[in-house]
Design an enzyme around this catalytic site. Structure first.
Site, PDB file in Angstrom:
ATOM      1  N   HIS A 159       0.829  -1.213   0.000  1.00  0.00           N
ATOM      2  CA  HIS A 159       0.000   0.000   0.000  1.00  0.00           C
ATOM      3  C   HIS A 159       0.866   1.267   0.000  1.00  0.00           C
ATOM      4  O   HIS A 159       1.051   1.917  -1.021  1.00  0.00           O
ATOM      5  CB  HIS A 159      -0.929   0.022   1.218  1.00  0.00           C
ATOM      6  CG  HIS A 159      -1.942  -1.071   1.222  1.00  0.00           C
ATOM      7  ND1 HIS A 159      -2.790  -1.304   0.175  1.00  0.00           N
ATOM      8  CD2 HIS A 159      -2.255  -2.003   2.159  1.00  0.00           C
ATOM      9  CE1 HIS A 159      -3.595  -2.314   0.455  1.00  0.00           C
ATOM     10  NE2 HIS A 159      -3.283  -2.759   1.653  1.00  0.00           N
TER      11      HIS A 159
HETATM   12  C1  BDR Z   1      -3.967   1.914   4.249  1.00  0.00           C
HETATM   13  O1  BDR Z   1      -4.530   1.740   5.558  1.00  0.00           O
HETATM   14  C2  BDR Z   1      -3.507   1.601   6.501  1.00  0.00           C
HETATM   15  O2  BDR Z   1      -3.772   0.502   7.331  1.00  0.00           O
HETATM   16  C3  BDR Z   1      -2.231   1.384   5.748  1.00  0.00           C
HETATM   17  O3  BDR Z   1      -1.134   1.945   6.453  1.00  0.00           O
HETATM   18  C4  BDR Z   1      -2.478   2.068   4.439  1.00  0.00           C
HETATM   19  O4  BDR Z   1      -2.150   3.428   4.519  1.00  0.00           O
HETATM   20  C5  BDR Z   1      -4.374   0.763   3.382  1.00  0.00           C
HETATM   21  O5  BDR Z   1      -5.771   0.696   3.264  1.00  0.00           O
END
Ligand code: BDR
Ligand code: CA
Length: 314
Positions: free
Chosen positions: A242
């Site tokens: 992500h």
């Molecule tokens: C996003 O949500 C958070 O848990 C992660 O760090 C990322 O930024 C992914 O959906």
């Protein structure tokens, strides 16, 4: 080089993104601004300061919002990122302190000091950017680009991760996200549609541990909790990429295919936090899209090239 302010809720994949930004020569990491999300604002800010100290980073750290713009505070996502945000790792004592200014003010003043030069990269809820826009709407014309990790547009069937309709960073503060996406500045949105196309497998992380020195060993340690979550929740051996994907976009935009059109966020009802883009070019004479600037949304990524860039950088 790209002067960036990285707005983050550290966070396991946030740590992966921070070390990536710090390591790449094309990025000048001016500051890390923190926001609630994966951890409380206290824990997330401590985690950021601890990384700054541990890796002797020049980036300022400024503490940001503890809660969404309009909504009640939301608790940390401890099932994903552990009790304090860094999984099984406990950030130790820190002798550094944060910048005295709140994150929104740090952002406003830094953008004004470097007109046209700053890229704002967000990898957490968008509250700090919304507060900055509220306090000084003129910064929209002074920022080089805004790169957001967040959202899920249903491209290739990719849906939300906290609800069937919403991705976590947008769901945590939908009003802030809608304000950021509809402001008149260039936004690139790197959502689940592309971040779920890239995977750090267990073997990939093992190789980082063995070949990327101390940062590689830290990233391996901090990712153990995350991998247990992925294994238990979706039976996956590895994790999606992500937050590092937003940094990868800044370094090499050609990794991604983007789709252009205005973007809105659903702020009420069962699909709260859902992101929508109008990209079909049809005219909708009575709708609200006309007033919104076109933004760019990631719809495809060269995942193997992204993984190679990350590994080579670390
Ligand atoms: C996003 O949500 C958070 O848990 C992660 O760090 C990322 O930024 C992914 O959906
Ligand atoms: Ca994050």
């Amino acid at each position: 080089t790209h002067k960036i302010i990285l707005d983050t809720d550290p966070g396991i994949d946030d740590a992966m993104a921070i070390l990536f930004a710090e390591a790449h020569p094309a990025i000048d990491l001016l500051a890390i601004t923190t926001v609630f999300g994966n951890a409380t604002i206290e824990n997330g800010t401590h985690n950021a300061l601890w990384l700054k100290q541990k890796y002797v980073m020049k980036a300022d750290v400024a503490k940001g919002a503890a809660a969404p713009l309009l909504r009640e505070p939301v608790g940390p996502t401890t099932v994903v990122h552990g009790p304090t945000g860094f999984g099984d790792v406990r950030a130790g004592e820190v002798s550094l302190s944060a910048d005295p200014r709140p994150a929104w003010q740090y952002i406003v003043e830094t953008v004004k000091a470097h007109p046209g030069e700053i890229t704002l990269v967000t990898i957490g809820p968008l509250t700090n950017l919304a507060l900055a826009l509220q306090a000084a709407p003129e910064i929209a014309g002074l920022v080089r680009e805004v790169v957001v990790m967040g959202g899920a547009f249903g491209v290739n069937g990719h849906r939300g991760n906290v609800t069937p309709y919403a991705e976590a960073n947008i769901h945590d503060d939908p009003e802030a996200a809608d304000m950021v996406f509809t402001a008149d500045w260039p936004v690139v949105i790197i959502g689940l549609d592309v971040t779920q196309q890239s995977v750090f497998s267990g073997a990939y992380l093992d190789a980082l541990r063995d070949e990327a020195g101390e940062p590689g060993r830290f990233l391996w340690d901090v990712s153990r909790f995350y991998l247990r979550f992925y294994s238990a929740r979706i039976g996956m051996e590895g994790c999606h990429v992500h937050d590092p994907s937003a940094i990868a976009y800044v370094i090499d935009p050609s990794l991604f295919t983007l789709r252009e059109g205005p973007v809105r966020v659903i702020t009420q009802g069962p699909a709260i936090g859902h992101t929508l883009q109008k990209f079909d070019g049809n005219s909708h004479p009575h709708d609200e899209w006309a007033a919104c600037p076109a933004q760019r949304v990631g719809v495809a990524v060269r995942d193997q090239a992204l993984l190679a860039l990350y590994r080579d950088t670390l």
